[in-house]
Design a protein around this motif. Structure first.
Motif, PDB file in Angstrom:
ATOM      1  N   ALA A   1       0.869  -1.173  -0.139  1.00 39.85           N
ATOM      2  CA  ALA A   1       0.173   0.048   0.011  1.00 39.85           C
ATOM      3  C   ALA A   1       0.881   1.166   0.046  1.00 39.85           C
ATOM      4  O   ALA A   1       0.517   2.358  -0.734  1.00 39.85           O
ATOM      5  N   LEU A   2       1.883   1.124   0.734  1.00 36.92           N
ATOM      6  CA  LEU A   2       2.730   2.300   0.716  1.00 36.92           C
ATOM      7  C   LEU A   2       3.466   2.432  -0.452  1.00 36.92           C
ATOM      8  O   LEU A   2       3.680   3.774  -1.135  1.00 36.92           O
ATOM      9  N   SER A   3       4.019   1.386  -0.955  1.00 35.93           N
ATOM     10  CA  SER A   3       4.578   1.456  -2.206  1.00 35.93           C
ATOM     11  C   SER A   3       3.678   2.185  -3.539  1.00 35.93           C
ATOM     12  O   SER A   3       3.925   2.948  -4.389  1.00 35.93           O
ATOM     13  N   MET A   4       2.162   1.448  -3.418  1.00 39.91           N
ATOM     14  CA  MET A   4       1.380   1.976  -4.362  1.00 39.91           C
ATOM     15  C   MET A   4       1.078   3.672  -4.200  1.00 39.91           C
ATOM     16  O   MET A   4       1.082   4.636  -5.261  1.00 39.91           O
ATOM     17  N   GLY A   5       1.168   4.145  -2.922  1.00 39.85           N
ATOM     18  CA  GLY A   5       0.512   5.305  -2.606  1.00 39.85           C
ATOM     19  C   GLY A   5       1.669   6.254  -2.982  1.00 39.85           C
ATOM     20  O   GLY A   5       1.570   7.266  -3.891  1.00 39.85           O
ATOM     21  N   ALA A   6       3.077   5.996  -2.795  1.00 38.32           N
ATOM     22  CA  ALA A   6       4.293   6.461  -3.086  1.00 38.32           C
ATOM     23  C   ALA A   6       4.558   6.815  -4.826  1.00 38.32           C
ATOM     24  O   ALA A   6       4.727   7.771  -5.474  1.00 38.32           O
ATOM     25  N   GLY A   7       4.337   5.482  -5.278  1.00 33.04           N
ATOM     26  CA  GLY A   7       4.446   5.738  -6.891  1.00 33.04           C
ATOM     27  C   GLY A   7       3.297   6.254  -7.313  1.00 33.04           C
ATOM     28  O   GLY A   7       3.576   6.782  -8.311  1.00 33.04           O
ATOM     29  N   GLU A   8       2.052   6.050  -7.215  1.00 28.66           N
ATOM     30  CA  GLU A   8       0.814   7.229  -7.638  1.00 28.66           C
ATOM     31  C   GLU A   8       1.279   8.586  -7.508  1.00 28.66           C
ATOM     32  O   GLU A   8       0.991   9.439  -8.221  1.00 28.66           O
ATOM     33  N   TYR A   9       1.865   9.168  -6.359  1.00 27.92           N
ATOM     34  CA  TYR A   9       2.200  10.357  -6.262  1.00 27.92           C
ATOM     35  C   TYR A   9       3.350  10.925  -6.907  1.00 27.92           C
ATOM     36  O   TYR A   9       3.060  11.900  -7.612  1.00 27.92           O
ATOM     37  N   VAL A  10       4.127  10.084  -7.175  1.00 30.09           N
ATOM     38  CA  VAL A  10       5.272  10.568  -7.969  1.00 30.09           C
ATOM     39  C   VAL A  10       4.892  10.471  -9.311  1.00 30.09           C
ATOM     40  O   VAL A  10       5.238  11.390 -10.084  1.00 30.09           O
ATOM     41  N   SER A  11       3.978   9.454  -9.857  1.00 29.14           N
ATOM     42  CA  SER A  11       3.357   9.488 -11.124  1.00 29.14           C
ATOM     43  C   SER A  11       2.537  10.608 -11.565  1.00 29.14           C
ATOM     44  O   SER A  11       2.722  11.301 -12.661  1.00 29.14           O
ATOM     45  N   VAL A  12       1.697  10.923 -10.715  1.00 30.90           N
ATOM     46  CA  VAL A  12       0.743  12.409 -10.646  1.00 30.90           C
ATOM     47  C   VAL A  12       1.582  13.610 -11.043  1.00 30.90           C
ATOM     48  O   VAL A  12       1.242  14.486 -11.814  1.00 30.90           O
ATOM     49  N   ARG A  13       2.260  13.604  -9.817  1.00 33.14           N
ATOM     50  CA  ARG A  13       3.233  14.806  -9.870  1.00 33.14           C
ATOM     51  C   ARG A  13       3.987  15.025 -11.289  1.00 33.14           C
ATOM     52  O   ARG A  13       4.361  16.202 -11.704  1.00 33.14           O
TER      53      ARG A  13
ATOM     54  N   SER B   1      -4.893  15.633  -7.960  1.00 31.66           N
ATOM     55  CA  SER B   1      -3.787  16.008  -7.043  1.00 31.66           C
ATOM     56  C   SER B   1      -2.877  14.905  -6.672  1.00 31.66           C
ATOM     57  O   SER B   1      -3.423  13.889  -6.805  1.00 31.66           O
ATOM     58  N   GLY B   2      -1.835  14.878  -6.501  1.00 36.48           N
ATOM     59  CA  GLY B   2      -0.796  13.849  -6.203  1.00 36.48           C
ATOM     60  C   GLY B   2      -1.111  13.054  -4.801  1.00 36.48           C
ATOM     61  O   GLY B   2      -0.985  11.954  -4.633  1.00 36.48           O
ATOM     62  N   TRP B   3      -1.491  14.026  -4.029  1.00 34.45           N
ATOM     63  CA  TRP B   3      -1.896  13.510  -2.679  1.00 34.45           C
ATOM     64  C   TRP B   3      -3.245  12.928  -2.696  1.00 34.45           C
ATOM     65  O   TRP B   3      -3.168  11.588  -1.870  1.00 34.45           O
ATOM     66  N   ASN B   4      -4.132  13.134  -3.355  1.00 30.62           N
ATOM     67  CA  ASN B   4      -5.292  12.647  -3.475  1.00 30.62           C
ATOM     68  C   ASN B   4      -5.071  11.294  -4.110  1.00 30.62           C
ATOM     69  O   ASN B   4      -5.840   9.990  -3.824  1.00 30.62           O
ATOM     70  N   ALA B   5      -4.168  11.085  -5.349  1.00 30.86           N
ATOM     71  CA  ALA B   5      -4.070   9.841  -5.978  1.00 30.86           C
ATOM     72  C   ALA B   5      -3.327   9.051  -5.101  1.00 30.86           C
ATOM     73  O   ALA B   5      -3.221   7.690  -5.094  1.00 30.86           O
ATOM     74  N   ALA B   6      -2.260   9.675  -4.262  1.00 29.51           N
ATOM     75  CA  ALA B   6      -1.666   8.691  -3.258  1.00 29.51           C
ATOM     76  C   ALA B   6      -2.417   8.056  -2.003  1.00 29.51           C
ATOM     77  O   ALA B   6      -2.421   6.713  -1.901  1.00 29.51           O
ATOM     78  N   VAL B   7      -3.352   8.721  -1.710  1.00 32.01           N
ATOM     79  CA  VAL B   7      -4.161   8.168  -0.789  1.00 32.01           C
ATOM     80  C   VAL B   7      -5.331   7.372  -1.179  1.00 32.01           C
ATOM     81  O   VAL B   7      -5.438   6.283  -0.544  1.00 32.01           O
ATOM     82  N   SER B   8      -5.623   7.413  -2.370  1.00 31.49           N
ATOM     83  CA  SER B   8      -6.612   6.763  -2.868  1.00 31.49           C
ATOM     84  C   SER B   8      -6.069   5.432  -3.233  1.00 31.49           C
ATOM     85  O   SER B   8      -6.296   4.159  -2.927  1.00 31.49           O
ATOM     86  N   SER B   9      -5.011   5.324  -3.694  1.00 27.21           N
ATOM     87  CA  SER B   9      -4.139   4.220  -4.156  1.00 27.21           C
ATOM     88  C   SER B   9      -3.829   3.424  -2.965  1.00 27.21           C
ATOM     89  O   SER B   9      -3.700   2.017  -2.984  1.00 27.21           O
ATOM     90  N   PHE B  10      -3.459   3.915  -1.718  1.00 29.41           N
ATOM     91  CA  PHE B  10      -3.125   3.454  -0.539  1.00 29.41           C
ATOM     92  C   PHE B  10      -4.122   2.609  -0.053  1.00 29.41           C
ATOM     93  O   PHE B  10      -4.242   1.330   0.387  1.00 29.41           O
ATOM     94  N   LEU B  11      -5.527   3.405   0.133  1.00 26.81           N
ATOM     95  CA  LEU B  11      -6.567   2.689   0.717  1.00 26.81           C
ATOM     96  C   LEU B  11      -6.970   1.588  -0.222  1.00 26.81           C
ATOM     97  O   LEU B  11      -7.687   0.675   0.262  1.00 26.81           O
ATOM     98  N   PHE B  12      -7.191   1.665  -1.671  1.00 25.43           N
ATOM     99  CA  PHE B  12      -7.698   0.635  -2.478  1.00 25.43           C
ATOM    100  C   PHE B  12      -6.801  -0.612  -2.422  1.00 25.43           C
ATOM    101  O   PHE B  12      -7.372  -1.771  -2.360  1.00 25.43           O
ATOM    102  N   PHE B  13      -5.327  -0.455  -2.413  1.00 26.34           N
ATOM    103  CA  PHE B  13      -4.585  -1.669  -2.271  1.00 26.34           C
ATOM    104  C   PHE B  13      -4.959  -2.103  -1.016  1.00 26.34           C
ATOM    105  O   PHE B  13      -4.903  -3.531  -0.900  1.00 26.34           O
ATOM    106  N   ALA B  14      -4.944  -1.511   0.164  1.00 28.62           N
ATOM    107  CA  ALA B  14      -5.006  -2.018   1.480  1.00 28.62           C
ATOM    108  C   ALA B  14      -6.287  -2.812   1.590  1.00 28.62           C
ATOM    109  O   ALA B  14      -6.371  -3.639   2.229  1.00 28.62           O
ATOM    110  N   SER B  15      -7.500  -2.249   1.092  1.00 26.13           N
ATOM    111  CA  SER B  15      -8.675  -2.929   1.243  1.00 26.13           C
ATOM    112  C   SER B  15      -8.586  -4.272   0.352  1.00 26.13           C
ATOM    113  O   SER B  15      -9.193  -5.199   0.783  1.00 26.13           O
TER     114      SER B  15
END
Length: 362
Positions: free
Chosen positions: A188-200, A273-287
């Motif tokens: 989840a952390l990897s997905m969130g970080a990766g999505e943040y970097v990707s969107v930014r 937003s990079g932060w929105n994408a990061a939080v969403s990816s973290f939550l979706f992966f974790a779920s």
């Protein structure tokens, strides 16, 4: 001058009456779907949906004319159409439009001898109209939908593979549980970080192509004979004539004090937003990753835990695959089975590797 009376219409058979009543009920139910969808919209989309409802009313009249005195009390329509009507009344949205698109594509009027060719053509066109409306919704939700499906499925498959692979080595249930929790957090952390970097990164790339917001200030000082502003529009893909005409219009507008046209200031895609994408990816992966470890959380171990974890993940994969199928206008069962095969295929490989390494250790 007398005219001969028109021949009486033959009485329909019992089977025909039953079939025509069913078609009449279905048309009424389909019209209600479009009216419910229209009630949740405004402007052009509302008018289009009401136009579809009117067309379904014309189809209703065709079956009423055939039935004549046998029309009787109209039924409720097919169960799937009534369910679709409830969804349209309760939720609306692109999901219901996608279901309506599938329903229009299943129309059997093209091979129905009781329906007119115009009705068959109507249904074909209705499918394209609903497809176009659904496409608008798909475009609006494409980014978040991609993140949701990708994140949840990645969590399901990767953590199931991890749990099954470790569990097959013969370690304790506690070890499997903590391994699964570690996999959930790490993924989840990897997905969130990766999505943040990707969107930014995407935003920065797009913003670097955005016109300088202060460049228009020098437009009044340009040499009107050379009109170098036209080179800007030629670089953006316009022909020589189009570029010169557009540049002349922009110069005239800015010189008159009206500022730059709106499209000149907004010519790049908003990617979120990079932060929105990061939080969403973290939550979706974790779920998704949480589901495979549920049996171990409640204290199960061994083969029962493996089977339950695989079963829960299988149901989830079927569900996400079916949703993707519906929203893409494809057969949901086929997409669901494809999702299941891919997920279980990956998990089976790690499980077999776990068995192999577990037996070699023993």
């Amino acid at each position: 001058m007398s005219t001969s009376p028109s021949p009486a219409r033959p009485q329909p058979t019992t089977a025909q009456v039953r079939r025509w009543r069913r078609y009449l009920a279905d048309e009424r139910a389909e019209g209600a779907v479009y009216r419910h969808l229209a009630a949740r919209r405004e402007g052009e989309e509302r008018e289009i949906l009401l136009g579809l409802a009117d067309a379904e009313r014309r189809h209703e009249q065709h079956w009423r004319d055939l039935l004549g005195e046998h029309a009787g009390r109209t039924g409720k329509g097919a169960l799937r159409t009534r369910v679709l009507g409830w969804l349209a009344r309760t939720f609306g949205g692109v999901f219901v439009l996608a279901l309506a698109q599938n329903a229009e594509q299943r129309s059997g009027y093209a091979t129905n001898e009781d329906a007119t060719t115009a009705m068959a053509a109507d249904e074909r066109v209705h499918g394209e109209v609903v497809r176009a409306l659904a496409t608008r919704g798909r475009a609006r939700m494409s980014g978040s939908f991609r993140a949701a499906v990708f994140g949840a499925n990645d969590g399901l498959v990767s953590n199931l593979a991890l749990v099954l692979g470790i569990g097959a080595t013969g370690v304790s249930a506690g070890t499997v549980l903590f391994t699964g929790i570690s996999g959930l957090l790490a993924g989840a952390l990897s997905m969130g970080a990766g999505e943040y970097v990707s969107v930014r990164s995407q935003r920065e790339l797009l913003e670097s192509s955005h016109p300088d917001p202060d460049a228009h200030r020098v437009i009044p000082d340009l040499d009107l004979e050379t009109n170098e502003l036209a080179l800007v529009y030629r670089a953006r893909g316009m022909s020589v004539g189009e570029a010169e005409e557009h540049a002349a219009g922009v110069i005239a507008r800015v010189t008159a004090g009206h500022g730059m046209p709106e499209q000149e200031r907004r010519d790049y895609e908003e990617v979120g937003s990079g932060w929105n994408a990061a939080v969403s990816s973290f939550l979706f992966f974790a779920s998704g990753a949480f589901i495979p470890i549920l049996p171990y959380i409640v204290g199960m171990a061994g083969t029962p835990a493996v089977l339950l974890a695989a079963g829960l993940v299988g149901v989830a994969l079927l569900g996400t695959g079916a949703v993707v199928g519906v929203l893409s206008g494809a057969p949901p069962l086929r997409r669901a089975l494809r999702q299941l095969a891919i997920g279980f295929g990956a998990a089976a490989v790690t499980y077999l590797l776990g068995l192999l390494f577990g037996s070699s250790v023993v």
